[in-house]
Design a protein around this motif. Sequence first.
Motif, PDB file in Angstrom:
ATOM      1  N   LEU A 135      -2.942  -1.732  -5.384  1.00  0.00           N
ATOM      2  CA  LEU A 135      -3.593  -2.790  -4.394  1.00  0.00           C
ATOM      3  C   LEU A 135      -3.713  -2.140  -3.399  1.00  0.00           C
ATOM      4  O   LEU A 135      -3.948  -2.014  -2.494  1.00  0.00           O
ATOM      5  CB  LEU A 135      -2.875  -3.701  -3.997  1.00  0.00           C
ATOM      6  N   VAL A 136      -5.861  -2.152  -2.803  1.00  0.00           N
ATOM      7  CA  VAL A 136      -6.271  -1.349  -2.280  1.00  0.00           C
ATOM      8  C   VAL A 136      -7.282  -2.303  -1.302  1.00  0.00           C
ATOM      9  O   VAL A 136      -8.253  -3.172  -1.790  1.00  0.00           O
ATOM     10  CB  VAL A 136      -7.571  -0.029  -2.913  1.00  0.00           C
ATOM     11  N   SER A 137      -7.120  -2.983  -0.341  1.00  0.00           N
ATOM     12  CA  SER A 137      -7.773  -3.919   0.670  1.00  0.00           C
ATOM     13  C   SER A 137      -9.283  -2.903   0.796  1.00  0.00           C
ATOM     14  O   SER A 137      -9.705  -1.635   0.641  1.00  0.00           O
ATOM     15  CB  SER A 137      -7.387  -4.338   1.753  1.00  0.00           C
ATOM     16  N   GLU A 138     -10.261  -3.932   0.322  1.00  0.00           N
ATOM     17  CA  GLU A 138     -11.791  -3.140   0.905  1.00  0.00           C
ATOM     18  C   GLU A 138     -12.606  -4.350   1.707  1.00  0.00           C
ATOM     19  O   GLU A 138     -13.725  -5.003   1.306  1.00  0.00           O
ATOM     20  CB  GLU A 138     -12.845  -3.388  -1.160  1.00  0.00           C
ATOM     21  N   PRO A 139     -12.259  -3.919   3.309  1.00  0.00           N
ATOM     22  CA  PRO A 139     -12.893  -4.717   4.030  1.00  0.00           C
ATOM     23  C   PRO A 139     -14.043  -4.822   3.716  1.00  0.00           C
ATOM     24  O   PRO A 139     -14.751  -5.379   4.602  1.00  0.00           O
ATOM     25  CB  PRO A 139     -12.156  -4.318   5.892  1.00  0.00           C
ATOM     26  N   ILE A 169      -1.185 -11.479  -0.119  1.00  0.00           N
ATOM     27  CA  ILE A 169      -1.142  -9.888  -0.468  1.00  0.00           C
ATOM     28  C   ILE A 169      -1.081  -8.881   0.521  1.00  0.00           C
ATOM     29  O   ILE A 169      -0.362  -8.366   1.112  1.00  0.00           O
ATOM     30  CB  ILE A 169      -2.341  -9.347  -1.794  1.00  0.00           C
ATOM     31  N   HIS A 170      -2.188  -9.634   1.620  1.00  0.00           N
ATOM     32  CA  HIS A 170      -2.635  -8.777   2.556  1.00  0.00           C
ATOM     33  C   HIS A 170      -1.659  -9.083   3.886  1.00  0.00           C
ATOM     34  O   HIS A 170      -1.084  -8.017   5.063  1.00  0.00           O
ATOM     35  CB  HIS A 170      -3.656  -9.911   3.746  1.00  0.00           C
ATOM     36  N   GLN A 171      -0.457  -9.948   3.898  1.00  0.00           N
ATOM     37  CA  GLN A 171       0.826  -9.899   4.879  1.00  0.00           C
ATOM     38  C   GLN A 171       1.497  -9.893   4.135  1.00  0.00           C
ATOM     39  O   GLN A 171       2.489  -8.612   4.559  1.00  0.00           O
ATOM     40  CB  GLN A 171       1.498 -11.162   3.904  1.00  0.00           C
ATOM     41  N   PHE A 172       1.772  -9.037   2.982  1.00  0.00           N
ATOM     42  CA  PHE A 172       2.755  -8.046   2.655  1.00  0.00           C
ATOM     43  C   PHE A 172       1.855  -6.343   2.215  1.00  0.00           C
ATOM     44  O   PHE A 172       2.778  -5.914   3.285  1.00  0.00           O
ATOM     45  CB  PHE A 172       2.790  -8.278   1.304  1.00  0.00           C
ATOM     46  N   LEU A 173       0.347  -6.528   2.640  1.00  0.00           N
ATOM     47  CA  LEU A 173       0.378  -5.154   2.693  1.00  0.00           C
ATOM     48  C   LEU A 173       0.497  -4.705   4.876  1.00  0.00           C
ATOM     49  O   LEU A 173       0.210  -3.462   4.715  1.00  0.00           O
ATOM     50  CB  LEU A 173      -1.004  -4.887   2.886  1.00  0.00           C
ATOM     51  N   GLU A 174       0.769  -5.928   4.973  1.00  0.00           N
ATOM     52  CA  GLU A 174       0.227  -5.354   6.164  1.00  0.00           C
ATOM     53  C   GLU A 174       1.793  -5.209   7.358  1.00  0.00           C
ATOM     54  O   GLU A 174       1.757  -4.800   7.998  1.00  0.00           O
ATOM     55  CB  GLU A 174      -0.380  -6.421   7.059  1.00  0.00           C
ATOM     56  N   SER A 175       2.546  -5.908   6.624  1.00  0.00           N
ATOM     57  CA  SER A 175       3.913  -5.656   7.047  1.00  0.00           C
ATOM     58  C   SER A 175       4.588  -5.382   6.044  1.00  0.00           C
ATOM     59  O   SER A 175       5.623  -4.526   6.999  1.00  0.00           O
ATOM     60  CB  SER A 175       4.465  -7.950   6.740  1.00  0.00           C
ATOM     61  N   PRO A 177       5.162  -2.863   2.897  1.00  0.00           N
ATOM     62  CA  PRO A 177       3.847  -2.776   2.331  1.00  0.00           C
ATOM     63  C   PRO A 177       4.774  -1.624   0.922  1.00  0.00           C
ATOM     64  O   PRO A 177       4.009  -1.784  -0.436  1.00  0.00           O
ATOM     65  CB  PRO A 177       2.753  -1.833   3.087  1.00  0.00           C
ATOM     66  N   GLU A 178       6.332  -0.969   1.664  1.00  0.00           N
ATOM     67  CA  GLU A 178       6.216  -0.724   0.643  1.00  0.00           C
ATOM     68  C   GLU A 178       7.442  -1.785  -0.533  1.00  0.00           C
ATOM     69  O   GLU A 178       7.802  -1.783  -1.684  1.00  0.00           O
ATOM     70  CB  GLU A 178       7.351  -0.246   0.932  1.00  0.00           C
ATOM     71  N   SER A 179       7.046  -3.209  -0.461  1.00  0.00           N
ATOM     72  CA  SER A 179       7.831  -4.539  -0.826  1.00  0.00           C
ATOM     73  C   SER A 179       7.210  -4.710  -2.275  1.00  0.00           C
ATOM     74  O   SER A 179       7.320  -5.578  -2.888  1.00  0.00           O
ATOM     75  CB  SER A 179       8.063  -5.281  -0.537  1.00  0.00           C
ATOM     76  N   ILE A 180       5.835  -4.087  -2.439  1.00  0.00           N
ATOM     77  CA  ILE A 180       4.682  -4.572  -3.409  1.00  0.00           C
ATOM     78  C   ILE A 180       4.606  -3.314  -4.419  1.00  0.00           C
ATOM     79  O   ILE A 180       4.939  -2.106  -3.848  1.00  0.00           O
ATOM     80  CB  ILE A 180       3.660  -4.940  -3.188  1.00  0.00           C
ATOM     81  N   ARG A 181       5.044  -4.413  -5.871  1.00  0.00           N
ATOM     82  CA  ARG A 181       4.795  -3.444  -6.367  1.00  0.00           C
ATOM     83  C   ARG A 181       4.235  -4.058  -7.952  1.00  0.00           C
ATOM     84  O   ARG A 181       4.457  -5.415  -8.361  1.00  0.00           O
ATOM     85  CB  ARG A 181       6.363  -2.737  -7.477  1.00  0.00           C
ATOM     86  N   VAL A 182       3.179  -3.181  -8.168  1.00  0.00           N
ATOM     87  CA  VAL A 182       2.298  -3.609  -9.277  1.00  0.00           C
ATOM     88  C   VAL A 182       2.404  -3.361 -10.788  1.00  0.00           C
ATOM     89  O   VAL A 182       2.130  -1.884 -10.726  1.00  0.00           O
ATOM     90  CB  VAL A 182       0.794  -4.567  -8.537  1.00  0.00           C
ATOM     91  N   THR A 183       2.274  -3.475 -11.674  1.00  0.00           N
ATOM     92  CA  THR A 183       2.664  -2.773 -13.141  1.00  0.00           C
ATOM     93  C   THR A 183       1.377  -3.678 -13.612  1.00  0.00           C
ATOM     94  O   THR A 183       1.153  -5.068 -13.914  1.00  0.00           O
ATOM     95  CB  THR A 183       3.888  -3.091 -13.890  1.00  0.00           C
ATOM     96  N   VAL A 184       1.096  -3.327 -14.828  1.00  0.00           N
ATOM     97  CA  VAL A 184       0.229  -3.999 -16.150  1.00  0.00           C
ATOM     98  C   VAL A 184       1.794  -4.220 -17.397  1.00  0.00           C
ATOM     99  O   VAL A 184       2.356  -3.887 -17.476  1.00  0.00           O
ATOM    100  CB  VAL A 184      -0.118  -2.637 -16.617  1.00  0.00           C
ATOM    101  N   GLU A 185       1.763  -5.984 -17.208  1.00  0.00           N
ATOM    102  CA  GLU A 185       1.963  -6.705 -17.938  1.00  0.00           C
ATOM    103  C   GLU A 185       1.419  -6.715 -19.372  1.00  0.00           C
ATOM    104  O   GLU A 185       1.929  -5.981 -20.780  1.00  0.00           O
ATOM    105  CB  GLU A 185       2.176  -7.528 -17.747  1.00  0.00           C
ATOM    106  N   LYS A 186       0.285  -6.604 -19.901  1.00  0.00           N
ATOM    107  CA  LYS A 186      -0.651  -6.454 -21.194  1.00  0.00           C
ATOM    108  C   LYS A 186      -1.680  -6.414 -20.634  1.00  0.00           C
ATOM    109  O   LYS A 186      -2.476  -6.415 -20.507  1.00  0.00           O
ATOM    110  CB  LYS A 186       0.068  -7.495 -22.142  1.00  0.00           C
ATOM    111  N   VAL A 187      -2.521  -5.320 -21.909  1.00  0.00           N
ATOM    112  CA  VAL A 187      -3.999  -4.914 -22.328  1.00  0.00           C
ATOM    113  C   VAL A 187      -4.254  -5.261 -23.837  1.00  0.00           C
ATOM    114  O   VAL A 187      -3.915  -5.546 -24.599  1.00  0.00           O
ATOM    115  CB  VAL A 187      -3.875  -3.786 -22.579  1.00  0.00           C
ATOM    116  N   ASN A 188      -5.185  -6.399 -23.565  1.00  0.00           N
ATOM    117  CA  ASN A 188      -5.888  -7.606 -24.776  1.00  0.00           C
ATOM    118  C   ASN A 188      -7.143  -6.262 -24.558  1.00  0.00           C
ATOM    119  O   ASN A 188      -8.010  -6.489 -24.252  1.00  0.00           O
ATOM    120  CB  ASN A 188      -5.940  -9.325 -24.633  1.00  0.00           C
TER     121      ASN A 188
END
Length: 229
Positions: A135-139, A169-175, A177-188
């Motif tokens: 996840l990448v912020s785009e200010p 998500i911004h709360q996690f990224l700012e406070s 950031p290491e607590s978030i993990r995102v993976t691909v669940e499914k590709v259609n």
Amino acid sequence: MSFDGDRYEFVYIAGVEEAIDKAGFTPLTSFPDLHKFYRSTDLFFLFANRLMRPSRPDYQQYIEYLNLSGKSYNSLDILSRSGGKKATDNLEIFGISELDDNNFYHLYFFTHGLRYHPESLEKAQNLQENEPVFLVSEPDNSHDPQAIYVTTEDKYNIGYCPRYLTDDIHQFLESEPESIRVTVEKVNPPPAPIQFRVLCHLIARNFDNYQPFSSEKYRSIAERELTVP
């Protein structure tokens, strides 16, 4: 909207006031009073009408797109996973993240806006299940400075996080950031509709008694008024 096992409840949240002021939103015909709790033992027609009929020949394929096939699910699971969108309006339905026994929040979402990045479509189709994405912020995004896009390890943009997630998500990224993990669940792959191409699974560790969707704009108007002295 919520369901306690016996009845459904609908109530407007404070964010609707901004929608009225800035976007000209008008109360939904089924729910004309902004300050009322609406309750029903049956799913409200406005939402039931957004469910695909199980009798349709493509119903099972639709459930597979949502990655619900073979799992226990109900109408709200389908609506929150699919968004419940219709061509006749701009309403979108989403579910709240769930906290597991190990103190981690889980949320599933399809990336948005992939149609605007045709160069990434091929890359998206080659993603693997459980592949990590980031996840990448785009200010500098002129349309939405709070925007957060999803990228692969080799920097391909595969869409954006839904706007309803960005505050949390911004709360996690700012406070944390290491607590978030995102993976691909499914590709259609095609012919799946483009809005159902990439399903992601976000896992975030709870911290400091964090509560999802707890900002003022998500507080119900009726509840807020009941607590005003």
